[in-house]
Design an enzyme around this catalytic site. Structure first.
Site, PDB file in Angstrom:
ATOM      1  N   HIS A  22       0.815  -1.214   0.000  1.00 58.20           N
ATOM      2  CA  HIS A  22       0.000   0.000   0.000  1.00 58.20           C
ATOM      3  C   HIS A  22       0.854   1.271   0.000  1.00 58.20           C
ATOM      4  CE1 HIS A  22      -3.277  -2.772   0.744  1.00 58.20           C
ATOM      5  NE2 HIS A  22      -4.088  -1.790   0.399  1.00 58.20           N
ATOM      6  N   TRP A  76      -5.335  -5.540  -9.040  1.00 57.38           N
ATOM      7  CA  TRP A  76      -4.954  -5.299  -7.650  1.00 57.38           C
ATOM      8  C   TRP A  76      -5.409  -6.446  -6.763  1.00 57.38           C
ATOM      9  CZ3 TRP A  76      -1.649  -2.454  -5.031  1.00 57.38           C
ATOM     10  CH2 TRP A  76      -1.799  -2.351  -3.643  1.00 57.38           C
TER      11      TRP A  76
END
Length: 104
Positions: A22, A76
């Protein structure tokens, strides 16, 4: 504006990997989320249970319904599936949470 909260589950031993992934969130994913109108998006980790708690604000909650069809979102999810609980389509198992208190 609608504030939404949800929880997900991280696999044991992947706390640092989750943070790393992230920290370098793909620019095309950032653009998709912003174009959807998402703001104030945060994810917190309960280190004792490995529960991830997410909260975000979006102008229209239905705008999120289009995200699963986006190629970068699918990419993702496939990238993250090895470190968290996921559904058959690789999307994270995400449990919506009901707001019971808010102090603006």
């Amino acid at each position: 504006m609608v504030r939404l909260a949800f929880k997900m589950k991280l696999h044991k031993g992947y706390e640092e990997e989750y943070r790393k992934r992230h920290a370098v969130l793909w620019p095309e994913l950032q653009l998709l989320l912003k174009d959807t109108g998402i703001t104030g998006y945060s994810i917190f980790l309960d280190e004792s249970t490995l529960d991830l708690f997410g909260v975000l604000t979006v102008p229209d909650g239905q705008a999120l319904d289009k995200l699963p069809d986006q190629p970068v979102m699918k990419k993702w999810w496939a990238y993250m599936k090895d470190i968290m609980d996921t559904n058959v389509d690789n999307s994270p198992v995400s449990i919506p949470l009901k707001e019971v208190f808010y102090l603006p």
